[in-house]
Design a protein around this motif. Structure first.
Motif, PDB file in Angstrom:
ATOM      1  N   ILE A   1      20.109  57.422  13.890  1.00 45.89           N
ATOM      2  CA  ILE A   1      19.267  58.549  14.279  1.00 45.89           C
ATOM      3  C   ILE A   1      20.110  59.613  14.964  1.00 45.89           C
ATOM      4  CG2 ILE A   1      17.368  59.263  15.784  1.00 45.89           C
ATOM      5  CD1 ILE A   1      16.204  56.375  15.249  1.00 45.89           C
ATOM      6  N   ALA A   2      20.946  59.194  15.903  1.00 44.21           N
ATOM      7  CA  ALA A   2      21.738  60.142  16.695  1.00 44.21           C
ATOM      8  C   ALA A   2      22.760  60.896  15.855  1.00 44.21           C
ATOM      9  CB  ALA A   2      22.443  59.391  17.827  1.00 44.21           C
TER      10      ALA A   2
ATOM     11  N   ALA B   1      11.529  52.593  25.318  1.00 34.20           N
ATOM     12  CA  ALA B   1      12.623  52.667  26.287  1.00 34.20           C
ATOM     13  C   ALA B   1      12.991  54.112  26.614  1.00 34.20           C
ATOM     14  CB  ALA B   1      13.840  51.920  25.763  1.00 34.20           C
ATOM     15  N   GLY B   2      12.401  55.065  25.901  1.00 33.87           N
ATOM     16  CA  GLY B   2      12.666  56.474  26.168  1.00 33.87           C
ATOM     17  C   GLY B   2      13.920  57.003  25.522  1.00 33.87           C
ATOM     18  N   LEU B   3      14.442  56.291  24.524  1.00 36.49           N
ATOM     19  CA  LEU B   3      15.682  56.711  23.874  1.00 36.49           C
ATOM     20  C   LEU B   3      15.460  57.609  22.667  1.00 36.49           C
ATOM     21  CD1 LEU B   3      17.407  53.251  24.138  1.00 36.49           C
ATOM     22  CD2 LEU B   3      18.099  55.336  25.347  1.00 36.49           C
ATOM     23  N   ILE B   4      14.325  57.449  22.002  1.00 38.64           N
ATOM     24  CA  ILE B   4      14.012  58.261  20.823  1.00 38.64           C
ATOM     25  C   ILE B   4      12.567  58.750  20.919  1.00 38.64           C
ATOM     26  CG2 ILE B   4      15.677  57.116  19.310  1.00 38.64           C
ATOM     27  CD1 ILE B   4      13.324  55.539  18.082  1.00 38.64           C
TER      28      ILE B   4
ATOM     29  N   PRO C   1      18.456  63.254  23.713  1.00 35.43           N
ATOM     30  CA  PRO C   1      19.814  63.295  24.277  1.00 35.43           C
ATOM     31  C   PRO C   1      19.834  63.219  25.790  1.00 35.43           C
ATOM     32  CG  PRO C   1      19.239  65.402  23.260  1.00 35.43           C
ATOM     33  CD  PRO C   1      18.135  64.446  22.959  1.00 35.43           C
ATOM     34  N   GLU C   2      18.781  63.679  26.452  1.00 34.67           N
ATOM     35  CA  GLU C   2      18.758  63.588  27.913  1.00 34.67           C
ATOM     36  C   GLU C   2      18.744  62.128  28.365  1.00 34.67           C
ATOM     37  OE1 GLU C   2      14.500  64.396  26.495  1.00 34.67           O
ATOM     38  OE2 GLU C   2      16.481  65.160  26.027  1.00 34.67           O
TER      39      GLU C   2
END
Length: 138
Positions: free
Chosen positions: A54-55, A88-91, A106-107
């Motif tokens: 994804i990143a 988890a707040g990553l995506i 990204p934050e």
């Protein structure tokens, strides 16, 4: 995605944020619990690969239809892994018709990097330092 996770990861936090770096001050219990959830989400090879896919995607987002073929797993299993990364707040995700598109927050990764980074110029404690000792070894 819970607000607590977003706060800990610094989405709305200022420069100081709510969590000190691991090498500059001890985490309190609540911070440790929430960060452990993030690290647990990252502690699976499939989820690490998904996050990387994804990143690194040109344009910053990827359709789940492009993620699933890269794994020898069922679509529901991939969706479960993506859900854990999202929680988890990553995506973040967005449904468009029948497909869901994912993008990195990204934050969140910047916040993790900040938590794991030693502040510039500050030395680490001496390797031989003993708990409770002052000055030279006792």
């Amino acid at each position: 995605m819970s607000n607590q996770e977003l706060e800990v990861l610094g989405r709305d936090a200022g420069a100081e944020g709510c969590c000190p770096g691991l090498l500059s001050a001890p985490l309190d219990e609540e911070q440790a619990v929430v960060l452990a959830k993030v690290f647990k989400a990252l502690g699976d090879p499939v989820r690490l690969r998904l996050l990387s896919m994804i990143a690194s995607r040109a344009g910053g987002e990827v359709c789940v239809c492009d993620l699933t073929p890269a794994f020898d797993l069922s679509q529901p299993t991939i969706s479960h892994h993506l859900k854990l990364l999202r929680e988890a707040g990553l995506i973040a995700s967005e449904r468009r018709g029948t497909w869901v598109y994912y993008r990195l927050l990204p934050e969140a990764t910047d916040r993790l990097a900040g938590i794991l980074t030693r502040p510039g110029g500050e030395p680490l404690p001496a390797a031989g330092a003993r708990c409770g000792s002052v000055g030279a070894d006792a």
